[in-house]
Design a protein around this motif. Structure first.
Motif, PDB file in Angstrom:
ATOM      1  N   ALA A 101       0.839  -1.209   0.000  1.00 50.56           N
ATOM      2  CA  ALA A 101       0.000   0.000   0.000  1.00 50.56           C
ATOM      3  C   ALA A 101       0.875   1.260   0.000  1.00 50.56           C
ATOM      4  CB  ALA A 101      -0.943   0.002   1.195  1.00 50.56           C
ATOM      5  N   ALA A 102       1.981   1.234   0.755  1.00 50.29           N
ATOM      6  CA  ALA A 102       2.898   2.377   0.790  1.00 50.29           C
ATOM      7  C   ALA A 102       3.571   2.556  -0.574  1.00 50.29           C
ATOM      8  CB  ALA A 102       3.948   2.188   1.881  1.00 50.29           C
ATOM      9  N   ALA A 103       3.930   1.440  -1.214  1.00 47.53           N
ATOM     10  CA  ALA A 103       4.548   1.503  -2.542  1.00 47.53           C
ATOM     11  C   ALA A 103       3.574   2.098  -3.560  1.00 47.53           C
ATOM     12  CB  ALA A 103       4.993   0.113  -2.984  1.00 47.53           C
ATOM     13  N   GLN A 104       2.321   1.701  -3.479  1.00 44.85           N
ATOM     14  CA  GLN A 104       1.305   2.225  -4.405  1.00 44.85           C
ATOM     15  C   GLN A 104       1.056   3.712  -4.159  1.00 44.85           C
ATOM     16  OE1 GLN A 104      -1.364  -1.640  -5.581  1.00 44.85           O
ATOM     17  NE2 GLN A 104      -2.026  -0.545  -3.779  1.00 44.85           N
ATOM     18  N   VAL A 110      -0.227   0.833  -9.463  1.00 43.69           N
ATOM     19  CA  VAL A 110      -0.685  -0.359  -8.753  1.00 43.69           C
ATOM     20  C   VAL A 110       0.409  -1.423  -8.753  1.00 43.69           C
ATOM     21  CG1 VAL A 110      -3.125   0.048  -9.286  1.00 43.69           C
ATOM     22  CG2 VAL A 110      -1.772  -1.424 -10.779  1.00 43.69           C
ATOM     23  N   THR A 111       0.409  -2.234  -7.705  1.00 41.66           N
ATOM     24  CA  THR A 111       1.358  -3.343  -7.621  1.00 41.66           C
ATOM     25  C   THR A 111       1.238  -4.210  -8.870  1.00 41.66           C
ATOM     26  OG1 THR A 111       1.129  -3.340  -5.224  1.00 41.66           O
ATOM     27  CG2 THR A 111       2.099  -5.295  -6.203  1.00 41.66           C
ATOM     28  N   GLY A 112       2.376  -4.599  -9.419  1.00 41.95           N
ATOM     29  CA  GLY A 112       2.386  -5.368 -10.660  1.00 41.95           C
ATOM     30  C   GLY A 112       2.451  -4.464 -11.879  1.00 41.95           C
ATOM     31  N   GLY A 113       2.316  -3.161 -11.650  1.00 40.64           N
ATOM     32  CA  GLY A 113       2.402  -2.184 -12.731  1.00 40.64           C
ATOM     33  C   GLY A 113       3.205  -0.968 -12.307  1.00 40.64           C
ATOM     34  N   ILE A 114       3.996  -1.106 -11.229  1.00 47.19           N
ATOM     35  CA  ILE A 114       4.789   0.032 -10.757  1.00 47.19           C
ATOM     36  C   ILE A 114       5.960   0.247 -11.704  1.00 47.19           C
ATOM     37  CG2 ILE A 114       6.271   0.919  -8.909  1.00 47.19           C
ATOM     38  CD1 ILE A 114       4.438  -0.436  -6.895  1.00 47.19           C
ATOM     39  N   SER A 115       5.968   1.407 -12.318  1.00 48.83           N
ATOM     40  CA  SER A 115       7.075   1.790 -13.189  1.00 48.83           C
ATOM     41  C   SER A 115       8.099   2.567 -12.371  1.00 48.83           C
ATOM     42  CB  SER A 115       6.574   2.674 -14.338  1.00 48.83           C
ATOM     43  OG  SER A 115       7.652   3.061 -15.159  1.00 48.83           O
ATOM     44  N   PRO A 116       9.382   2.430 -12.695  1.00 48.26           N
ATOM     45  CA  PRO A 116      10.384   3.239 -11.996  1.00 48.26           C
ATOM     46  C   PRO A 116      10.381   4.687 -12.497  1.00 48.26           C
ATOM     47  CG  PRO A 116      11.444   1.892 -13.665  1.00 48.26           C
ATOM     48  CD  PRO A 116       9.985   1.494 -13.643  1.00 48.26           C
ATOM     49  N   ILE A 117       9.635   4.939 -13.570  1.00 51.58           N
ATOM     50  CA  ILE A 117       9.638   6.239 -14.236  1.00 51.58           C
ATOM     51  C   ILE A 117       8.300   6.941 -13.986  1.00 51.58           C
ATOM     52  CG2 ILE A 117       9.881   7.399 -16.480  1.00 51.58           C
ATOM     53  CD1 ILE A 117      11.116   4.579 -17.393  1.00 51.58           C
ATOM     54  N   ARG A 143       1.414   0.160 -15.943  1.00 55.38           N
ATOM     55  CA  ARG A 143       0.196  -0.617 -15.710  1.00 55.38           C
ATOM     56  C   ARG A 143       0.500  -2.074 -16.057  1.00 55.38           C
ATOM     57  NH1 ARG A 143      -1.472   2.378 -20.447  1.00 55.38           N
ATOM     58  NH2 ARG A 143      -1.589   0.961 -22.210  1.00 55.38           N
ATOM     59  N   ARG A 144      -0.292  -2.963 -15.508  1.00 53.98           N
ATOM     60  CA  ARG A 144      -0.116  -4.386 -15.811  1.00 53.98           C
ATOM     61  C   ARG A 144      -0.393  -4.586 -17.292  1.00 53.98           C
ATOM     62  NH1 ARG A 144      -3.764  -5.913 -10.641  1.00 53.98           N
ATOM     63  NH2 ARG A 144      -2.217  -5.371  -9.074  1.00 53.98           N
ATOM     64  N   GLY A 145       0.463  -5.357 -17.952  1.00 55.80           N
ATOM     65  CA  GLY A 145       0.277  -5.615 -19.371  1.00 55.80           C
ATOM     66  C   GLY A 145       0.884  -4.552 -20.275  1.00 55.80           C
ATOM     67  N   PHE A 146       1.837  -3.783 -19.757  1.00 58.97           N
ATOM     68  CA  PHE A 146       2.437  -2.721 -20.556  1.00 58.97           C
ATOM     69  C   PHE A 146       3.871  -2.482 -20.094  1.00 58.97           C
ATOM     70  CE2 PHE A 146       3.015   1.976 -21.270  1.00 58.97           C
ATOM     71  CZ  PHE A 146       3.158   1.898 -22.647  1.00 58.97           C
ATOM     72  N   ASP A 147       4.831  -2.779 -20.969  1.00 59.59           N
ATOM     73  CA  ASP A 147       6.238  -2.543 -20.673  1.00 59.59           C
ATOM     74  C   ASP A 147       6.807  -1.494 -21.619  1.00 59.59           C
ATOM     75  OD1 ASP A 147       6.236  -4.425 -18.624  1.00 59.59           O
ATOM     76  OD2 ASP A 147       8.066  -5.398 -19.320  1.00 59.59           O
ATOM     77  N   ILE A 148       7.915  -0.914 -21.182  1.00 62.61           N
ATOM     78  CA  ILE A 148       8.662   0.077 -21.960  1.00 62.61           C
ATOM     79  C   ILE A 148      10.063  -0.481 -22.157  1.00 62.61           C
ATOM     80  CG2 ILE A 148       9.707   2.371 -21.867  1.00 62.61           C
ATOM     81  CD1 ILE A 148       7.409   3.219 -20.035  1.00 62.61           C
TER      82      ILE A 148
END
Length: 174
Positions: A101-104, A110-117, A143-148
């Protein structure tokens, strides 16, 4: 690379990259909520790339850091974070995984979709040293299902991150 995005659309990560003038590719894939793979391994399989080039973003609580005491660790999806090595890379003694929850809250993702950017709150960032050897790496696009995909040096630039050995695998010989 994949399609290049403009600052007028996309996730906070793609907007931040476009605003910084950094070349990146976008790689959407069908996220399967029933998958038994971790988010990162699922991304590697779905994108047809080796797991060694796909990196996960973890948020840790590091004793002694100012503010929220949180930091970002970016490491290959098949590796395990060495919390002691992360703390040492940040000049501290102890780190623990942050509450999801703190990370979000801190990241805005959202967890599983946290980008470093493009995180809501800029945090100290450490990228595993193995990334420096790669011409291109993949991270969550927000977001989940999306990478860069982008060059590791560009990731370090946009996150103000630094490269350090922070995986259990790299630190076995210490």
């Amino acid at each position: 690379m994949g399609r290049k995005r403009t600052a007028s659309g996309g996730t906070p990560a793609t907007v931040a990259l476009a605003n910084a003038g950094i070349d990146f590719g976008t790689h959407p894939y069908a996220h399967d909520p029933a998958s038994e793979l971790s988010y990162g391994l699922e991304a590697a399989a779905a994108l047809g790339v080796p797991a060694e080039v796909v990196f996960k973003t973890l948020v840790a609580r590091v004793d002694g850091l100012p503010g929220q005491g949180l930091a970002v660790a970016i490491l290959p999806v098949a590796e395990t974070l060495d919390l002691k090595a992360l703390a040492q890379a940040l000049g501290q003694k102890k780190a623990t995984m942050a509450d999801p929850a703190a990370a979000q809250r801190s990241s805005g993702y959202v967890t599983g979709g946290i980008s470093p950017i493009g995180q809501r709150t800029a945090l100290p960032t450490v990228i595993d040293a193995t990334a420096q050897e790669l011409p291109l790496m993949y991270v969550s696009g927000g977001r989940r299902g999306f990478d860069i995909s982008l060059a590791p040096q560009d990731l370090a630039q946009v996150t103000h991150g630094r490269f350090e050995p922070i995986t259990t695998h790299l630190n076995r010989s210490r």
